[in-house]
Design an enzyme around this catalytic site. Structure first.
Site: not given
Ligand code: IVH
Length: 496
Positions: A139, A141, A251, A341, A438, A453
């Site tokens: 999914e 991020k 999530y 990423k 101006c 300004c």
């Molecule tokens: S699952 C055990 N799902 O990214 C941690 N995290 O860089 C499980 N984040 O701490 C996290 N989208 O704050 C998960 N679809 C997603 C996410 C997500 C953003 C953030 C979250 C996490 C951080 C890590």
């Protein structure tokens, strides 16, 4: 010579570390380790407390990786290291609450090979053969602010930021103002405890509107939607939070007690949260094997610009909850999930000159006009430098060679100056004390970021006010565009 701002010190250290890691010497290890640790803590402070990152995420992640490399070479340094803890701290402004179960982070991967390496580690830990398929959930991020919303017997009782992972800030009052977070779960049979974990964010268009308003009001302009979301949530006055169109996506779950529904996979957990009225991301997909997760990663990278919110990658999670439990967690991240990423697209170009734009409120905004260059498939020529503080912080000058990227992959920004290419005769840039439109005196009030300004009848202010007035967000006057207004004012046909 380059001014030694913290920003340039970061990149000097990055370079020195690269050299050191190519030829590590034991007598230098502790020193480099200490310098990297100190710089990471400084970056954390900018990111988590000031909501204004010092450097882009990729560069920060690279520094953390370097620190980990030093520790792998000299394992005694690992003890008490920040690599063993979750980044971030709870601010003193809010009361502190302990998480029932720690809110850990995710390990990062950056390409298909590294996603595959993550999968191989999963197999190795489970003692499964190399060709066994594992079902994953992939999914987006979300690039926002992590949050835990606690429901007891179905009622929202508390909301806590991640903080240092163990203790977070109590932001319940502010969370209650976010429209898509239900105050109670839609069910007659709620669990005794359900901690919903997710992300708070601002949609791209809401971010643009907020920043335009902030700029007009002479308030801080946020660097990207994530910082704007964090700044909006961590307000002591919840009326301010209420005025910002924040959104949530959930999530995952923290502590869960007394749940009647039988849930066996992460996908089912998210579906159940959706049924209870919690907003979940509809772009999550079940992948039969790691190959499909990698396909999802490439596909999402293409979809990214079209999404209404910022993402900085995808998250790949082992779908079976039983396997998640088996795999467990290490220091600060689970073994069953990894972030994948995206590489931000960066490019090198040159600042031809710095132009001063005068806004409708008289704000003088410096804009870097650069040699056109393609970044992420788009030709970029201009990048805002926001204000004098930002110019000083990055020490940006006319004629400089710079690295640029598109922040959140939308707005072009200058990441850093290539000081080694700077001409000897270059001069620090100062926003003029006279309005370029101006000629009236322009001033920067003490403690404010913006130079203005002072002339209410400034021709540029008038043009910009008129453009705003007839624009789509105000009177929406058709056929009266920017060019026509410029001409009407320049010809003296409009005087006030
Ligand atoms: S699952 C055990 N799902 O990214 C941690 N995290 O860089 C499980 N984040 O701490 C996290 N989208 O704050 C998960 N679809 C997603 C996410 C997500 C953003 C953030 C979250 C996490 C951080 C890590």
């Amino acid at each position: 010579m380059a001014k030694s701002s913290t920003h340039s010190l970061f990149y000097e250290l990055q370079k020195a570390l690269e050299v050191f890691l190519k030829k590590p010497q034991v007598e230098k290890a502790a020193n480099f380790w200490a310098q990297a640790t100190k710089m990471i803590l400084l970056c954390d402070e900018h990111y988590y407390k000031k909501d204004a990152p010092l450097v882009p995420d990729v560069d920060y992640d690279k520094l953390v990786k370097s620190l980990e490399k030093i520790e792998n070479l000299y394992p005694t340094l690992k003890k008490n290291s920040i690599t063993q803890k979750v980044a971030g701290t709870a601010s003193e402004q809010f009361s502190k609450v302990e998480h029932r179960t720690p809110m850990i982070s995710l390990s990062n991967t950056y390409n298909a090979e590294e996603i595959l390496a993550f999968h191989e580690k999963v197999l190795k830990f489970l003692d499964w053969t190399q060709d066994t398929p594992v079902e994953y959930l992939a999914e987006p991020k979300l690039d926002g602010l992590a949050i835990e919303v606690v429901y007891e017997k179905g009622a929202l009782v508390r909301a806590i930021t991640r903080g240092d992972g163990t203790v977070g800030e109590d932001v319940t009052r502010n969370i209650l103002t976010i429209k898509n977070i239900p105050h109670s779960l839609k069910t007659k049979n709620p669990p005794k405890i359900f901690e919903a974990r997710g992300e708070i964010l601002l949609f791209k268009k809401d971010f643009a509107e907020l920043n335009a308003q902030q700029e007009a009001d002479g308030e801080t302009v946020f660097a990207n939607p994530r910082n704007a979301a964090a700044g909006s949530l961590r307000q002591l006055d919840s009326a301010i939070t209420a005025s910002r169109p924040l959104q949530a996506f959930f999530y995952g779950a923290g502590a869960v007690e007394g749940m009647k529904e039988k849930i066996e996979t992460h996908g089912e957990l998210e579906d159940q949260m959706g049924k209870w009225g919690l907003p979940v991301n509809d772009r999550a997909e079940i992948c039969d094997n790691i190959g499909s997760a990698i396909k999802y990663y490439h596909g999402m990278e293409k979809t990214r610009p079209k999404l209404p919110y910022d993402i900085d990658g995808i998250v790949v999670k082992v779908n079976s909850l039983a396997l998640q439990t088996n795999l467990g967690t290490i220091a600060r991240s689970p073994r069953w999930a990894a972030a994948a990423k995206f590489q931000p697209e960066q490019a090198e170009t040159k600042i031809e000159h710095i132009e001063i734009q005068v806004g409708r409120t008289g704000a003088l905004t410096p804009v870097a006009v650069m040699t056109p260059v393609k970044v992420g498939g788009v030709i970029v020529r201009n990048a805002t430098l926001h204000n004098q503080d930002e110019i000083d912080r990055k020490d940006v000058r006319e004629g400089d060679s710079v690295i640029i990227q598109r922040a959140g992959d939308v707005i072009p920004e200058i990441v850093r100056v290539l000081f080694e290419k700077r001409k000897q005769n270059s001069k620090a840039f100062k926003i003029p004390s006279k309005c370029p439109a101006c000629g009236s005196p322009a001033a920067k009030p003490e403690g404010e970021a913006v130079t203005r300004c002072g002339n209410l009848f400034c021709v540029s202010r008038m043009k910009e006010s008129l453009k705003h007035f007839v624009g789509r967000r105000a009177m929406n006057v058709e056929k009266l565009g920017d060019k026509l207004i410029d001409q009407l004012v320049d010809l003296g046909l409009i005087k006030s």
